[in-house]
Design an enzyme around this catalytic site. Structure first.
Site, short mmCIF file in Angstrom:
data_model
loop_
_atom_site.label_atom_id
_atom_site.label_comp_id
_atom_site.label_asym_id
_atom_site.label_seq_id
_atom_site.Cartn_x
_atom_site.Cartn_y
_atom_site.Cartn_z
N THR A 38 0.83 -1.21 0.00
CA THR A 38 0.00 0.00 0.00
C THR A 38 0.86 1.26 0.00
O THR A 38 0.39 2.32 -0.42
CB THR A 38 -0.91 0.04 1.25
OG1 THR A 38 -0.12 -0.31 2.39
CG2 THR A 38 -2.07 -0.93 1.13
N ASP A 39 2.12 1.15 0.46
CA ASP A 39 2.92 2.37 0.70
C ASP A 39 3.10 3.21 -0.57
O ASP A 39 2.78 4.40 -0.58
CB ASP A 39 4.27 2.06 1.38
CG ASP A 39 5.11 1.01 0.67
OD1 ASP A 39 4.61 0.39 -0.29
OD2 ASP A 39 6.28 0.82 1.08
N GLY A 126 18.16 -9.95 7.38
CA GLY A 126 17.63 -10.50 6.14
C GLY A 126 16.39 -11.37 6.33
O GLY A 126 15.97 -12.06 5.40
N ALA A 127 15.76 -11.36 7.51
CA ALA A 127 14.56 -12.17 7.77
C ALA A 127 13.29 -11.34 7.56
O ALA A 127 12.20 -11.76 7.93
CB ALA A 127 14.58 -12.72 9.19
N GLY A 128 13.45 -10.15 6.99
CA GLY A 128 12.28 -9.31 6.77
C GLY A 128 11.86 -8.56 8.02
O GLY A 128 10.75 -8.02 8.09
N SER A 130 13.70 -6.08 9.26
CA SER A 130 14.28 -4.75 9.12
C SER A 130 15.43 -4.45 10.08
O SER A 130 15.43 -3.45 10.79
CB SER A 130 13.20 -3.68 9.23
OG SER A 130 13.69 -2.52 8.60
N GLU A 164 19.61 4.94 3.71
CA GLU A 164 19.45 3.66 3.00
C GLU A 164 19.22 3.89 1.50
O GLU A 164 19.79 3.20 0.66
CB GLU A 164 18.30 2.85 3.62
CG GLU A 164 18.15 1.47 2.99
CD GLU A 164 17.62 0.39 3.93
OE1 GLU A 164 17.61 0.60 5.15
OE2 GLU A 164 17.21 -0.67 3.43
N ASP A 176 9.81 0.87 7.42
CA ASP A 176 10.82 0.28 8.30
C ASP A 176 11.30 1.30 9.33
O ASP A 176 11.26 1.05 10.54
CB ASP A 176 12.03 -0.21 7.49
CG ASP A 176 11.66 -1.25 6.45
OD1 ASP A 176 10.48 -1.67 6.42
OD2 ASP A 176 12.53 -1.62 5.65
P1 ADP Z 1 16.49 -6.61 6.75
O1 ADP Z 1 16.49 -5.12 6.93
O2 ADP Z 1 15.14 -7.13 6.37
O3 ADP Z 1 17.05 -7.36 7.92
P2 ADP Z 1 18.28 -5.87 4.66
O4 ADP Z 1 18.87 -6.62 3.52
O5 ADP Z 1 17.53 -4.62 4.39
O6 ADP Z 1 17.42 -6.93 5.51
O7 ADP Z 1 19.44 -5.45 5.67
C1 ADP Z 1 20.37 -6.42 6.12
C2 ADP Z 1 21.76 -5.79 6.09
O8 ADP Z 1 21.89 -4.85 7.18
C3 ADP Z 1 22.86 -6.80 6.32
O9 ADP Z 1 23.24 -7.40 5.10
C4 ADP Z 1 23.97 -5.93 6.90
O10 ADP Z 1 24.65 -5.23 5.88
C5 ADP Z 1 23.19 -4.92 7.72
N1 ADP Z 1 23.08 -5.39 9.11
C6 ADP Z 1 21.97 -5.73 9.77
N2 ADP Z 1 22.24 -6.13 11.04
C7 ADP Z 1 23.57 -6.02 11.19
C8 ADP Z 1 24.50 -6.29 12.25
N3 ADP Z 1 24.10 -6.75 13.44
N4 ADP Z 1 25.81 -6.07 12.00
C9 ADP Z 1 26.23 -5.62 10.83
N5 ADP Z 1 25.43 -5.35 9.80
C10 ADP Z 1 24.11 -5.55 9.95
MG MG Z 2 16.05 -3.71 5.41
#
Ligand code: ADP
Ligand code: MG
Length: 386
Positions: A38-39, A126-128, A130, A164, A176
């Site tokens: 929706t955003d 990376g689990a969605g 954020s 970002e 997010d």
């Molecule tokens: P999401 O925001 O859904 O977790 P993204 O791909 O948007 O997935 O963001 C994940 C990225 O954020 C990672 O690949 C890394 O670059 C960065 N990141 C997230 N948590 C950490 C952490 N604890 N240490 C270092 N980098 C992190």
């Molecule tokens: Mg993200």
């Protein structure tokens, strides 16, 4: 994993850099509670800040250098100056904190000349959920605290998103960062994406949220997002509105003949999903969680049949969760084409119930989904100052 204490974070900082931190900030992850795609259609979305976080500890670096370390990464990254370009390879995570540091200047805020920074997290990346927004917001609060500054939630969210979009190169919307900045335990964050305008709606503080992360990711995901985005804009244009959220379900029904069958399905999903966000906020105001659950599952069925951004794995999880007596509702959360299902349950739903669902979904040797139990939580904040 037990969340780390500020003493443990300080001790790790001391071991890493040989001196104590000046500040520790913390920002939560988030789930998209309801409001699917929706955003960018000018609609609304409800997000929950969750009790999984990124902590950022920082201190000034007197030599004006940048030293960055993540407890989930291999080693300290040391930069004599801002490299000015995007870092690639194993240090690419540093683009988030460096992007935040550059964004301070873009927002006319003071920047520390250099810094030592430590990242600790219990938020799966990376689990969605954020982790990226949580990392941005905790970094922004920590770096600002080094120069005696602070930022209110709306600007903080805008700065994280700017970092970002511009410095990491991910064209994310405001969900997010907006949810991570404005979240409260016992509330959901309502975002009218066109402002964006933020408000909160009550949400029972103990209401359990469960994530079932399939870990699957569609190979063509970027192209699929772009296709859906284009279809939505094409449908709006054919219907004579700027954005699909300009229409009520009744208005769309009376004009739907102007659309091809595929565009009609996409438009119905967006317009009805937007209405579901409003209905969910109303039901939460009344404390009607049973209705909220029905709206969540209706959202999933709409993704499945109309927006076609679900997958067989996500559908299978929702099909297992829906009839469970302790489950109020379940839906895919996030962009779709893989990722995770979120379920809202009654208190009596146990870890054992969740594991049983995961087991039935994926009999060995298939990989069961990652199960994560969450509750709503407070937004980004400075936790500790030395
Ligand atoms: P999401 O925001 O859904 O977790 P993204 O791909 O948007 O997935 O963001 C994940 C990225 O954020 C990672 O690949 C890394 O670059 C960065 N990141 C997230 N948590 C950490 C952490 N604890 N240490 C270092 N980098 C992190
Ligand atoms: Mg993200």
């Amino acid at each position: 994993m037990r969340p780390p204490t500020t003493q443990e974070i300080s001790a790790l900082f001391q071991r890493t850099y040989g001196h104590a931190p000046t500040v520790i900030a913390r920002a939560p992850g988030r789930v998209e509670f309801i409001g699917n795609h929706t955003d960018y259609n000018g609609g609304a979305v409800l997000g929950a800040a969750i009790d999984r976080y990124v902590w950022v500890a920082a201190a000034p670096n007197p030599a004006g250098r940048f030293r960055l370390f993540s407890a989930s990464g291999p080693s300290v990254l040391e930069l004599p100056a801002d490299p000015g370009t995007r870092i690639t390879g194993s240090g690419s995570w540093a683009n988030y904190p460096l992007g935040v540091w550059r964004s301070l200047k873009d927002f006319n805020l003071p920047q520390p000349a250099g810094f030592d920074l430590l990242v600790v997290s219990d938020l799966p990346s990376g689990a969605g959920l954020s982790s990226s927004a949580a990392l941005e917001l905790a970094t922004a609060l920590a770096l600002l605290a080094l120069v005696g500054g602070t930022l209110e939630a709306g600007r903080l969210a805008a700065l994280g998103r700017h970092a970002e979009n511009k410095y990491v190169g991910v064209p994310c919307g405001i969900l997010d960062q907006g949810t991570s900045a404005h979240g409260r335990a016992g509330q959901l964050v309502h975002i009218d994406c066109r402002g964006p305008v933020f408000s909160r709606v009550p949400f029972p503080a103990s209401a359990p949220l469960w994530i079932f992360n399939t870990r699957e990711k569609h190979a063509l995901i970027d192209g699929l997002y772009a296709t859906r985005h284009r279809e939505c804009l094409d449908a709006a244009q054919a219907l004579g509105v700027a954005l699909l959220a300009d229409l009520t379900p009744a208005q769309l029904a009376s004009r739907e003949k102007k659309l091809t069958p595929v565009l009609a399905k996409r438009a119905r999903h967006i317009v009805e999903e937007n209405a579901r966000v409003h209905d969910t906020a109303d039901a939460l105001q009344r404390g009607d969680l049973a209705m909220v659950g029905r709206l969540l599952t209706a959202s999933h069925r709409s993704s499945q049949h109309l927006f076609e951004n679900s997958t067989p794995a996500l559908d299978a999880l929702v099909n297992l969760l829906e009839p469970h007596p302790a489950v109020l509702g379940a839906r895919l959360t996030g962009g779709g084409f893989g990722g995770a299902v979120m379920a809202l349950t009654r208190d009596i739903f146990t870890e054992q119930d969740a594991v049983e669902i995961a087991r039935r979904y994926a009999a060995p040797p298939a990989r069961p989904p990652e199960v994560i139990h969450l509750q709503s939580a407070d937004g980004a904040t400075v936790l500790w100052r030395g």
